[in-house]
Design a protein around this motif. Structure first.
Motif, PDB file in Angstrom:
ATOM      1  N   ARG A 169       0.825  -1.211   0.000  1.00 31.21           N
ATOM      2  CA  ARG A 169       0.000   0.000   0.000  1.00 31.21           C
ATOM      3  C   ARG A 169       0.860   1.263   0.000  1.00 31.21           C
ATOM      4  O   ARG A 169       0.475   2.291  -0.544  1.00 31.21           O
ATOM      5  CB  ARG A 169      -0.913  -0.005   1.231  1.00 31.21           C
ATOM      6  N   TRP A 170       2.025   1.167   0.632  1.00 27.78           N
ATOM      7  CA  TRP A 170       2.882   2.331   0.836  1.00 27.78           C
ATOM      8  C   TRP A 170       3.748   2.637  -0.380  1.00 27.78           C
ATOM      9  O   TRP A 170       3.920   3.800  -0.763  1.00 27.78           O
ATOM     10  CB  TRP A 170       3.767   2.056   2.056  1.00 27.78           C
ATOM     11  N   CYS A 171       4.284   1.614  -1.016  1.00 30.73           N
ATOM     12  CA  CYS A 171       5.373   1.797  -1.985  1.00 30.73           C
ATOM     13  C   CYS A 171       4.913   1.674  -3.438  1.00 30.73           C
ATOM     14  O   CYS A 171       3.916   1.023  -3.736  1.00 30.73           O
ATOM     15  CB  CYS A 171       6.473   0.773  -1.709  1.00 30.73           C
ATOM     16  N   ASP A 172       5.698   2.287  -4.324  1.00 33.66           N
ATOM     17  CA  ASP A 172       5.427   2.184  -5.752  1.00 33.66           C
ATOM     18  C   ASP A 172       5.618   0.754  -6.248  1.00 33.66           C
ATOM     19  O   ASP A 172       4.904   0.290  -7.131  1.00 33.66           O
ATOM     20  CB  ASP A 172       6.364   3.115  -6.537  1.00 33.66           C
ATOM     21  N   ARG A 173       6.615   0.082  -5.702  1.00 30.96           N
ATOM     22  CA  ARG A 173       6.845  -1.329  -6.030  1.00 30.96           C
ATOM     23  C   ARG A 173       7.468  -2.014  -4.825  1.00 30.96           C
ATOM     24  O   ARG A 173       8.128  -1.376  -4.011  1.00 30.96           O
ATOM     25  CB  ARG A 173       7.749  -1.487  -7.259  1.00 30.96           C
ATOM     26  N   THR A 174       7.218  -3.303  -4.722  1.00 32.42           N
ATOM     27  CA  THR A 174       7.738  -4.087  -3.611  1.00 32.42           C
ATOM     28  C   THR A 174       8.508  -5.278  -4.162  1.00 32.42           C
ATOM     29  O   THR A 174       8.026  -5.983  -5.050  1.00 32.42           O
ATOM     30  CB  THR A 174       6.593  -4.577  -2.703  1.00 32.42           C
ATOM     31  N   THR A 175       9.704  -5.484  -3.634  1.00 33.55           N
ATOM     32  CA  THR A 175      10.560  -6.592  -4.039  1.00 33.55           C
ATOM     33  C   THR A 175      10.726  -7.550  -2.870  1.00 33.55           C
ATOM     34  O   THR A 175      11.018  -7.114  -1.753  1.00 33.55           O
ATOM     35  CB  THR A 175      11.946  -6.073  -4.476  1.00 33.55           C
ATOM     36  N   HIS A 176      10.545  -8.826  -3.125  1.00 37.81           N
ATOM     37  CA  HIS A 176      10.754  -9.823  -2.066  1.00 37.81           C
ATOM     38  C   HIS A 176      12.222 -10.203  -2.016  1.00 37.81           C
ATOM     39  O   HIS A 176      12.882 -10.337  -3.055  1.00 37.81           O
ATOM     40  CB  HIS A 176       9.898 -11.071  -2.305  1.00 37.81           C
ATOM     41  N   TRP A 177      12.723 -10.369  -0.805  1.00 36.97           N
ATOM     42  CA  TRP A 177      14.136 -10.698  -0.604  1.00 36.97           C
ATOM     43  C   TRP A 177      14.558 -11.916  -1.418  1.00 36.97           C
ATOM     44  O   TRP A 177      15.646 -11.948  -2.001  1.00 36.97           O
ATOM     45  CB  TRP A 177      14.389 -10.939   0.883  1.00 36.97           C
ATOM     46  N   ASP A 178      13.688 -12.922  -1.497  1.00 37.74           N
ATOM     47  CA  ASP A 178      14.035 -14.144  -2.216  1.00 37.74           C
ATOM     48  C   ASP A 178      14.290 -13.893  -3.692  1.00 37.74           C
ATOM     49  O   ASP A 178      14.976 -14.681  -4.356  1.00 37.74           O
ATOM     50  CB  ASP A 178      12.919 -15.187  -2.070  1.00 37.74           C
ATOM     51  N   ASP A 179      13.734 -12.819  -4.229  1.00 33.45           N
ATOM     52  CA  ASP A 179      13.951 -12.496  -5.640  1.00 33.45           C
ATOM     53  C   ASP A 179      15.266 -11.782  -5.882  1.00 33.45           C
ATOM     54  O   ASP A 179      15.666 -11.578  -7.029  1.00 33.45           O
ATOM     55  CB  ASP A 179      12.800 -11.633  -6.158  1.00 33.45           C
ATOM     56  N   LEU A 180      15.947 -11.367  -4.796  1.00 38.46           N
ATOM     57  CA  LEU A 180      17.205 -10.641  -4.917  1.00 38.46           C
ATOM     58  C   LEU A 180      18.424 -11.514  -4.676  1.00 38.46           C
ATOM     59  O   LEU A 180      19.482 -11.259  -5.240  1.00 38.46           O
ATOM     60  CB  LEU A 180      17.250  -9.469  -3.931  1.00 38.46           C
ATOM     61  N   VAL A 181      18.282 -12.493  -3.810  1.00 42.35           N
ATOM     62  CA  VAL A 181      19.458 -13.209  -3.330  1.00 42.35           C
ATOM     63  C   VAL A 181      19.914 -14.272  -4.308  1.00 42.35           C
ATOM     64  O   VAL A 181      19.135 -14.827  -5.071  1.00 42.35           O
ATOM     65  CB  VAL A 181      19.205 -13.864  -1.953  1.00 42.35           C
ATOM     66  N   THR A 182      21.231 -14.524  -4.279  1.00 40.65           N
ATOM     67  CA  THR A 182      21.822 -15.613  -5.050  1.00 40.65           C
ATOM     68  C   THR A 182      21.948 -16.816  -4.125  1.00 40.65           C
ATOM     69  O   THR A 182      22.598 -16.732  -3.090  1.00 40.65           O
ATOM     70  CB  THR A 182      23.225 -15.218  -5.554  1.00 40.65           C
ATOM     71  N   PRO A 183      21.333 -17.950  -4.469  1.00 38.86           N
ATOM     72  CA  PRO A 183      21.406 -19.116  -3.577  1.00 38.86           C
ATOM     73  C   PRO A 183      22.836 -19.577  -3.370  1.00 38.86           C
ATOM     74  O   PRO A 183      23.654 -19.515  -4.292  1.00 38.86           O
ATOM     75  CB  PRO A 183      20.590 -20.182  -4.316  1.00 38.86           C
TER      76      PRO A 183
END
Length: 222
Positions: A205-219
């Protein structure tokens, strides 16, 4: 533009908390970083605010690579960031009144003479009445102290706001009030916002876009 490029960071080089993470934030944009407690998002937020040196990668601000961290960063970069942490009692000097707490960044940058004109208006903006400004942290509630910490983050008129679980300890009404203050400030100053949290509904609700941590990290390799 604020860019985190291939950031690896932590507190032990042998076991980084953040590994090869990239994230960008445009002026005036609000980005939510969503993830569970302990995943590393707060460490990344500290790197973004130049409060923690990464083990690898770069922080790029308006096309220039940051080359100093904490007090060694150039003043124009240090003052470009305003940060609000999750636990206000851990980020507030218990000896200071709320007035002195809000004015802390002004004194640290040699602008203490501006406090008398700046602090009362800013305190009112975050919902702190004059009767509270002479009190110390142990004499106010968590919500009142977090309002003072938000005012402290805004007092130098930063271009980038980092809110790391800013509302995690607050009730719904205080959360709504502080989010409203941040949004008013952003609209006036075209400031970018990185909002870190684990409340998906709030961030979306607050942000223009939201990114989940799992989509950023390299396994990690098995």
């Amino acid at each position: 533009m604020l860019e985190l490029r291939s950031i690896t960071a932590g507190y032990d080089r042998r076991a980084p908390v953040v590994r090869d993470v990239s994230l960008s934030l445009a002026p005036g944009e609000s980005v939510g970083l969503l993830g569970p407690s302990g995943c590393g998002k707060s460490t990344l937020a500290r790197v973004a605010a130049l409060l923690h040196r990464p083990d690898a990668g770069r922080v790029v601000v308006d096309g220039e690579t940051a080359r100093g961290w904490r007090h060694r960063a150039p003043r124009e970069l240090r003052t470009a960031f305003g940060v609000v942490f999750q636990q206000p009692r851990l980020s507030a000097d218990p000896r200071l009144t709320l007035t002195a707490l809000i004015a802390e960044p002004l004194r640290a940058t040699g602008r203490g003479n501006e406090a008398a004109a700046t602090v009362p208006d800013l305190a009112a903006r975050v919902g702190l009445g004059p009767d509270l400004l002479g009190r110390r942290p142990h004499e106010v509630s968590d919500g009142q102290l977090q309002r003072a910490c938000l005012a402290r983050a805004l007092v130098l008129r930063p271009r980038w706001l980092i809110c790391d679980e800013m509302t995690a300890m607050l009730d719904a009404s205080t959360t709504a009030a502080l989010v409203h203050v941040v949004e008013e400030y952003r609209a006036e100053h075209d400031a970018g916002l990185l909002a870190v949290g684990h409340d998906r509904v709030l961030l979306e609700r607050w942000c223009d876009r939201t990114t989940h941590w799992d989509d950023l990290v390299t396994p990690f390799a098995a």
